[in-house]
Every structure is written in structure tokens, then in C-alpha cells.
Motif scaffolding. Sequence first.
Motif, short mmCIF file in Angstrom:
data_model
loop_
_atom_site.label_atom_id
_atom_site.label_comp_id
_atom_site.label_asym_id
_atom_site.label_seq_id
_atom_site.Cartn_x
_atom_site.Cartn_y
_atom_site.Cartn_z
N PRO A 259 42.99 35.38 43.69
CA PRO A 259 43.51 34.50 42.64
C PRO A 259 43.32 33.04 43.01
O PRO A 259 43.08 32.71 44.18
N ARG B 98 47.82 35.45 37.29
CA ARG B 98 46.83 34.66 38.03
C ARG B 98 47.09 33.17 37.94
O ARG B 98 46.77 32.40 38.84
N LEU C 100 42.83 40.81 39.68
CA LEU C 100 43.75 39.91 40.38
C LEU C 100 43.34 39.64 41.83
O LEU C 100 44.07 38.98 42.56
N ALA D 208 50.35 37.86 43.28
CA ALA D 208 49.85 37.99 41.92
C ALA D 208 50.00 39.43 41.41
O ALA D 208 50.40 39.66 40.26
#
Length: 487
Positions: free
Chosen positions: A136, A112, A133, A145
Motif C-alpha cells: 500500500p 489503501r 492491498l 491495510a
Amino acid sequence: MVKARRHTGGGGLAVSVVQLRTLPAGGDGQAGLYHRVMQAHDRHHYDEHLSDLDTRRTWTDVQDELAAPDGDPYGGRGRLAPGERTTLFGLLAELPPPGSSEAVRALVEAARGEEPDPHPPAPLSWRDGIGMLYDPPSGRGEAEAMLRYATDVSVADHREPSPSGADEDLWEWTRAAAVRLWRPQRRELGERRERGLLDRAERVHAPAGRVPRGPAARQQGGLPAGASALLELWAHAWETDVYDWRVSVLAGPAHPGRLTPVDSGVRAVMRELPEVLRAPLAEAFRRADTDEAPAMLEVAVDPELFGAAVDDWKLAGGLPVGVQRPVVFRWAAGSRAPTPAAAARWARVQAGPALDERADCVRGRPRSPSPLWLAGLPDNTVPVHCRAPAREPALGSLHAVRDAGYGVVMLRRPPADPAAPCAPYHRGQREELGDALRGEALPGRLQLLRRRMYEADPDAYWAAGSGLVWEDPARPLPDDEPLQGDL
């Protein structure tokens, strides 16, 4: 999300599926039933998604037919498609569980670019990291991510050996899915994978005597080197037996001073604390425990509370918490007084051999040790207290040994009979210090003593009510002490 609604009128309820993570752990490790349920769920959808046996629409197909939300800032490019998510979850389900919740959170943070939200229940599986996630920061796409996270998982340490080829299958899919990304991002994933393989090889082939890195790293003597659960209690100066409290996860030596809040509260009385703290401490343990060992519980309080029977609290499974894991006391914020002698005394006691010295009694008679006498004792001395920590002379002695730089102190809750001799306790403590060889083994040995007492071992009864002050300089605590009511 599990949802329900009324048959007539408005209203209803919704329960997040992340609450499944609070299911009791089974006999096969930290995740237990939760891991088996989620693994079966993800394998089911993965197998259906790959099957060519019929043309019936699957859940994944239905999701794929849903229109993208209006104003999607990623334009479809930055999100994994339903089929990709199903495949990713299925590949993660083929891996053994992670070694700890903190291992998942660390990989999520790396993917992240910022620390994830500390409030939901602790992640217990690799797939839980994917759920952390979404959206992000800094405009990064979710797909980027998630693929970065999947790359890191493909080279991570697992609780047990990974099935043959499962890590490689995850990486091969990640590399193929990365065609949606810009070329510099694809290159980053390849370099990330190469670094991870080198780090994993280094951990596997770490020479003897060297402490390995990673979630399985442990201090010599059996104490987990990673995160611990931290309970802080503050008494109300103008009220008797009323306390504010805070439960956190202390990251440990790898991230000195990093604290992740779990929950806090005000105005609890001592007899209610086990019930009040049951859920917050259970969540802290979920986050800090590893497959290697249960995390330590550190209780930061003023010395008047060093006699609190925290080790006897039954929080989960019907067993006292002191039987399940190491439990130690720490000086509360505002009462810690580091001295130049502290580091030397700590290192010398850890190296061993440690020597016991009666601090608050002489041959059974109470005494108050002088600062000069305490300062002159050898650095490998462990002061031992046999009287009630909340009363003199033990209370004054505890303040004195703190000021003299002693980071390891033994004490106890005295028996109900004031005429009971303290000689068996001092004899037992001397034998424990001699058998431990190194001070770093003491929290684990005290846990073992508590287990023996719980199992009615008559040779362990001398240790009833024993406690340990463990002021580890590698595990610094926050210096803030909230104003009354600020929690």
C-alpha cells in the motif's frame, strides 16, 4: 501465477491466476464458477491449517518456513504471516459474495488510502480485495491495510444473508490479529467497526420512500443507481466508417464524473466493433454489474451514430446486449450543450407523466422543427423521431432538441422499406410513455421491449430498432475528446 517452462533451453509462459475472474458467470449470479472455485480452494487450505489429525506439513506450513526477503521494509511486523492469510481467506470464504465489483473496489480504496489499479480484471469476491492491498502507499504496512479491509467487510452488505455468525467470526479474528499493530491502529479498527455497524443498521431500517445507501441502492423505476459501462466512439473526419473508441466504468451519482478506464483503441470499422469491443465491454460489465441488476450500457456518440445497432450486438451468452441490460445513447464530448432549460425538463420528465411529440414528421411527412416551437413545448415533453438519425430531417432535429434542453429523446433505425408507415411506431411510443407513468422507467421498459422482440412477441414488433437518448445530469460524462490517434 500459473507457470510452465521448456524442457530444454530458456523461455516459457506465465498466466496470472486473476484471469480466472474472466470465467463465464454461472446461473447463480455474477461470480458464478469463479466464486465456487476460489471458495473451495480457500476452505480447503483453511481446514487443513486448523486440523490436528496428523503432523503432515501443509502448504501453509511450507510457506511459513520460507525466509523473509532481504531488505523487507516491514521487518515482518507489517505483513500478515502465511497462517494469518490462510485464516483470513477461509473466513472470507464463509461469507456470501459481494453485491458488486465496485463494492470491493470501494472498500479497497478506503483501506489503501488511494484508488486501486484499474487494469486487472474486476474483483469478484471479497478475497480478491486482499490481493489489491499488497504494497500500500505512504509506507502503510500491508497488515494494517488488510485488517482495515477485513473490518469493513465484516459490516458490509452481501448478495444474500450471511451465515449465522460469519461476520462476527471475521471481526473477532481481525481484532485478535490486530495485537501486532500499534495501539492507535487497534483503536481505529474498533471505531471503524462501530461506525460500520451503525451504517448497516441505518440501511436495514431505512424508512419507506427513502432510497437506501450502499451497493443495493437503486433508482425508482428499476435503473441501477450505481456504476454503468460507458462506450465512447469518435469518427475520423477524413475517413468513412473508421472510429476510435474508449471503454470505461462511470461511477454514477455517488461519485459524479468519476471514470475508470478499461481499454481504448483506434481505427476500427463499424462491422468489426462487436468483436473488437467484446473483451473490453465484458470487463466493464464485470466491474459495474451488481447482484441487483445488470449495469446500464451508455453509448456516447455524435447524433449521426444514434442509429448504430449497439443493442443488437451479441457480446456474451449469445443474447443481444440490449436484451441483457438497458442500453442508451449519450451526446459525445464536444456535442453536449447544457442549457438552463435542461434541468427543469429532465426533472419534469422523470416525475411524469411524460408526453410524446413527433419531432421530425407530421402525419408521416418529414419536417424540421423550429427552435422556437421546441422551446415552447411543455417541460414534460419527450421528442420522438422516426427517421434515420444520420440524415435530415432527423439529424437537424436532434441537434435542435439538444439545444432546447431535452435530455430524454426517442428515436429509431427505420425499417428497410422506405414506404413502411411510421404510425405503428408512434402509436407504440405513445402507449409506452403512458404506461411508464414516470420517465425514469423508460430505459428498463425499452430493455423489456427488446426482450419481447427477441422472443418473437408480435405485439412488440413496432419497437424494432428503437433507441433512447438519456442525458442524465446526475451521471456527467467527461468533456475531453481525444485528438485523432491519441487513444
